[in-house]
Design a protein around this motif. Structure first.
Motif, PDB file in Angstrom:
ATOM      1  N   CYS A 233       0.855  -1.189   0.000  1.00 47.95           N
ATOM      2  CA  CYS A 233       0.000   0.000   0.000  1.00 47.95           C
ATOM      3  C   CYS A 233       0.892   1.240   0.000  1.00 47.95           C
ATOM      4  O   CYS A 233       1.613   1.495   0.967  1.00 47.95           O
ATOM      5  CB  CYS A 233      -0.912  -0.008   1.228  1.00 47.95           C
ATOM      6  SG  CYS A 233      -2.220   1.233   1.168  1.00 47.95           S
ATOM      7  N   PHE A 234       0.831   2.016  -1.084  1.00 49.47           N
ATOM      8  CA  PHE A 234       1.752   3.132  -1.253  1.00 49.47           C
ATOM      9  C   PHE A 234       1.077   4.490  -1.426  1.00 49.47           C
ATOM     10  O   PHE A 234       1.757   5.513  -1.404  1.00 49.47           O
ATOM     11  CB  PHE A 234       2.654   2.882  -2.471  1.00 49.47           C
ATOM     12  CG  PHE A 234       3.487   1.641  -2.356  1.00 49.47           C
ATOM     13  CD1 PHE A 234       4.581   1.593  -1.517  1.00 49.47           C
ATOM     14  CD2 PHE A 234       3.159   0.501  -3.084  1.00 49.47           C
ATOM     15  CE1 PHE A 234       5.358   0.441  -1.405  1.00 49.47           C
ATOM     16  CE2 PHE A 234       3.926  -0.658  -2.974  1.00 49.47           C
ATOM     17  CZ  PHE A 234       5.020  -0.686  -2.129  1.00 49.47           C
ATOM     18  N   THR A 235      -0.241   4.507  -1.611  1.00 51.63           N
ATOM     19  CA  THR A 235      -0.917   5.776  -1.863  1.00 51.63           C
ATOM     20  C   THR A 235      -2.172   5.885  -1.006  1.00 51.63           C
ATOM     21  O   THR A 235      -2.756   4.877  -0.586  1.00 51.63           O
ATOM     22  CB  THR A 235      -1.343   5.897  -3.341  1.00 51.63           C
ATOM     23  OG1 THR A 235      -2.392   4.955  -3.617  1.00 51.63           O
ATOM     24  CG2 THR A 235      -0.168   5.650  -4.279  1.00 51.63           C
ATOM     25  N   PRO A 236      -2.629   7.125  -0.739  1.00 52.67           N
ATOM     26  CA  PRO A 236      -3.875   7.289   0.013  1.00 52.67           C
ATOM     27  C   PRO A 236      -5.072   6.723  -0.727  1.00 52.67           C
ATOM     28  O   PRO A 236      -6.038   6.271  -0.103  1.00 52.67           O
ATOM     29  CB  PRO A 236      -3.974   8.806   0.193  1.00 52.67           C
ATOM     30  CG  PRO A 236      -3.129   9.389  -0.891  1.00 52.67           C
ATOM     31  CD  PRO A 236      -2.009   8.421  -1.090  1.00 52.67           C
ATOM     32  N   GLN A 237      -5.030   6.726  -2.061  1.00 54.49           N
ATOM     33  CA  GLN A 237      -6.126   6.135  -2.830  1.00 54.49           C
ATOM     34  C   GLN A 237      -6.247   4.639  -2.536  1.00 54.49           C
ATOM     35  O   GLN A 237      -7.359   4.111  -2.366  1.00 54.49           O
ATOM     36  CB  GLN A 237      -5.908   6.357  -4.337  1.00 54.49           C
ATOM     37  CG  GLN A 237      -6.005   7.811  -4.787  1.00 54.49           C
ATOM     38  CD  GLN A 237      -4.687   8.565  -4.729  1.00 54.49           C
ATOM     39  OE1 GLN A 237      -3.765   8.179  -4.002  1.00 54.49           O
ATOM     40  NE2 GLN A 237      -4.579   9.640  -5.484  1.00 54.49           N
ATOM     41  N   GLU A 238      -5.097   3.959  -2.479  1.00 53.32           N
ATOM     42  CA  GLU A 238      -5.111   2.528  -2.185  1.00 53.32           C
ATOM     43  C   GLU A 238      -5.577   2.274  -0.758  1.00 53.32           C
ATOM     44  O   GLU A 238      -6.318   1.318  -0.492  1.00 53.32           O
ATOM     45  CB  GLU A 238      -3.711   1.942  -2.404  1.00 53.32           C
ATOM     46  CG  GLU A 238      -3.279   1.956  -3.864  1.00 53.32           C
ATOM     47  CD  GLU A 238      -1.796   1.691  -4.069  1.00 53.32           C
ATOM     48  OE1 GLU A 238      -1.358   1.649  -5.234  1.00 53.32           O
ATOM     49  OE2 GLU A 238      -1.063   1.548  -3.068  1.00 53.32           O
ATOM     50  N   ALA A 239      -5.172   3.132   0.170  1.00 53.86           N
ATOM     51  CA  ALA A 239      -5.619   2.984   1.558  1.00 53.86           C
ATOM     52  C   ALA A 239      -7.117   3.215   1.683  1.00 53.86           C
ATOM     53  O   ALA A 239      -7.816   2.486   2.394  1.00 53.86           O
ATOM     54  CB  ALA A 239      -4.844   3.961   2.448  1.00 53.86           C
ATOM     55  N   GLU A 240      -7.615   4.233   1.009  1.00 52.24           N
ATOM     56  CA  GLU A 240      -9.055   4.530   1.044  1.00 52.24           C
ATOM     57  C   GLU A 240      -9.865   3.355   0.511  1.00 52.24           C
ATOM     58  O   GLU A 240     -10.870   2.947   1.106  1.00 52.24           O
ATOM     59  CB  GLU A 240      -9.332   5.775   0.198  1.00 52.24           C
ATOM     60  CG  GLU A 240     -10.781   6.236   0.215  1.00 52.24           C
ATOM     61  CD  GLU A 240     -11.132   7.083   1.418  1.00 52.24           C
ATOM     62  OE1 GLU A 240     -12.247   6.910   1.947  1.00 52.24           O
ATOM     63  OE2 GLU A 240     -10.297   7.902   1.827  1.00 52.24           O
ATOM     64  N   ALA A 241      -9.409   2.776  -0.602  1.00 50.30           N
ATOM     65  CA  ALA A 241     -10.102   1.622  -1.173  1.00 50.30           C
ATOM     66  C   ALA A 241     -10.067   0.438  -0.214  1.00 50.30           C
ATOM     67  O   ALA A 241     -11.059  -0.297  -0.077  1.00 50.30           O
ATOM     68  CB  ALA A 241      -9.467   1.245  -2.511  1.00 50.30           C
ATOM     69  N   ALA A 242      -8.940   0.244   0.475  1.00 51.88           N
ATOM     70  CA  ALA A 242      -8.821  -0.869   1.426  1.00 51.88           C
ATOM     71  C   ALA A 242      -9.766  -0.687   2.609  1.00 51.88           C
ATOM     72  O   ALA A 242     -10.396  -1.645   3.074  1.00 51.88           O
ATOM     73  CB  ALA A 242      -7.385  -0.990   1.912  1.00 51.88           C
ATOM     74  N   VAL A 243      -9.869   0.544   3.108  1.00 52.36           N
ATOM     75  CA  VAL A 243     -10.783   0.824   4.225  1.00 52.36           C
ATOM     76  C   VAL A 243     -12.211   0.447   3.842  1.00 52.36           C
ATOM     77  O   VAL A 243     -12.937  -0.200   4.623  1.00 52.36           O
ATOM     78  CB  VAL A 243     -10.703   2.316   4.618  1.00 52.36           C
ATOM     79  CG1 VAL A 243     -11.869   2.708   5.513  1.00 52.36           C
ATOM     80  CG2 VAL A 243      -9.379   2.602   5.322  1.00 52.36           C
ATOM     81  N   GLN A 244     -12.618   0.831   2.656  1.00 47.08           N
ATOM     82  CA  GLN A 244     -13.984   0.539   2.213  1.00 47.08           C
ATOM     83  C   GLN A 244     -14.181  -0.956   1.945  1.00 47.08           C
ATOM     84  O   GLN A 244     -15.196  -1.535   2.320  1.00 47.08           O
ATOM     85  CB  GLN A 244     -14.300   1.354   0.964  1.00 47.08           C
ATOM     86  CG  GLN A 244     -14.284   2.855   1.182  1.00 47.08           C
ATOM     87  CD  GLN A 244     -14.488   3.647  -0.093  1.00 47.08           C
ATOM     88  OE1 GLN A 244     -14.929   3.119  -1.113  1.00 47.08           O
ATOM     89  NE2 GLN A 244     -14.136   4.934  -0.055  1.00 47.08           N
ATOM     90  N   LEU A 245     -13.181  -1.568   1.334  1.00 45.63           N
ATOM     91  CA  LEU A 245     -13.312  -2.965   0.938  1.00 45.63           C
ATOM     92  C   LEU A 245     -13.326  -3.917   2.121  1.00 45.63           C
ATOM     93  O   LEU A 245     -14.080  -4.902   2.144  1.00 45.63           O
ATOM     94  CB  LEU A 245     -12.164  -3.337  -0.003  1.00 45.63           C
ATOM     95  CG  LEU A 245     -12.133  -4.782  -0.515  1.00 45.63           C
ATOM     96  CD1 LEU A 245     -13.389  -5.109  -1.296  1.00 45.63           C
ATOM     97  CD2 LEU A 245     -10.894  -4.998  -1.377  1.00 45.63           C
TER      98      LEU A 245
END
Length: 291
Positions: free
Chosen positions: A74-86
């Protein structure tokens, strides 16, 4: 036994984490793009998707749930945001690999509160992928501010080992052996490191720990680039051609301008005993030098 999902587990310390979890008889699922083969055979389940594609991730996960999710990529806030939702409703604990890079350089050991992701501002919109250190800061900020599940962010320094695909220590050994110039701006900077075996062991241990929030993890003790070059000289019998500045291709990956090292009191108080860097680094250098 725990039901574990690992995002990124086919190389370096991620691969060693998988091997340790298999030995400890966990139910392990790997989620990768499928570009790198592995040697785990029937010991793991496999899912294939690009983690930057949230729709593809959701599709391959279906209705699966996991006791623990490891996220090594996980390298970007976009990827983190998607992980939180998923992963809302899918896991009780999320362990994301972060970095010493979230901290500035400085002459004192870094403690977790030196970078507070809970108070770090989130930009709107999120920036495109760019600076590694800022990406990790924003990953932590998103996770700790938004995740409805427990999160631990492991702040590793540079990870070393035979299997380091970036070959950062190997580069130093080769430069000394071949009498190539090696650029090191501060020979005396104190730096933290961790062996890939220990990084994997710490991640495996963390799944059963109550630790949450940011947590530093590195081998006990610090070492300077100058000391590393001295160890290489002892192992090879050759003197390094050390310069404070040279061509970019010959600059040391350890060439930091100031000291940059971690305090691991939080993890130690929770029960993890780190190795001494002096117990493994000299041997690793000798082994790389003899290859």
């Amino acid at each position: 036994m725990k039901n574990v999902l690992i995002l990124g587990g086919t190389r370096f310390f991620g691969k060693k984490l998988v091997e340790q979890l298999i030995r400890e008889e966990n139910d392990v699922t790997l989620l990768t793009r499928g570009l790198t083969s592995d040697s785990f055979g029937s010991s793991v389940k496999r899912l294939q998707a690009d983690r930057t594609d949230p729709a593809a991730l959701r599709s391959v996960l279906g209705s699966s749930t996991y006791d623990v999710v490891y996220d090594n990529i996980c390298f970007t806030p976009q990827e983190a945001e998607a992980a939180v939702q998923l992963f809302e409703g899918r896991t009780r604990k999320y362990i994301v690999t972060s970095s010493l890079s979230v901290y500035p350089f400085g002459e004192s050991p870094k403690i977790e509160s030196d970078f507070d992701p809970y108070r770090y501002p989130l930009p709107e919109p999120y920036p495109p992928k760019g600076d590694y250190a800022e990406g990790k800061r924003l990953v932590e900020a998103v996770m700790f501010k938004k995740a409805p599940f427990a999160v631990a962010a492991v702040r590793f320094p540079i990870v070393l080992g035979h299997d380091d695909y970036t070959r950062r220590l190997h580069v130093h050994v080769e430069h000394v052996q071949q009498a190539l110039p090696l650029g090191i701006p501060n020979l005396n900077a104190r730096i933290s490191f961790i062996h890939s075996d220990e990084a994997a062991s710490f991640l495996a241990w963390l799944r059963n720990s109550n630790l949450e929030g940011p947590v530093n993890a590195c081998s006990h003790g610090e070492i300077s680039p100058g000391q590393i070059v001295s160890l290489i000289t002892q192992a090879t019998g050759k003197q390094g051609n050390i310069l404070s500045q040279t061509e970019d291709k010959h600059m040391s990956p350890f060439g930091v301008p100031q000291s940059w090292y971690l305090d691991t009191s939080k993890a130690q108080a929770a029960g993890f005993a780190f190795q001494s860097i002096h117990d493994w680094l000299p041997n690793l250098i000798k082994e790389i030098s003899s290859q």
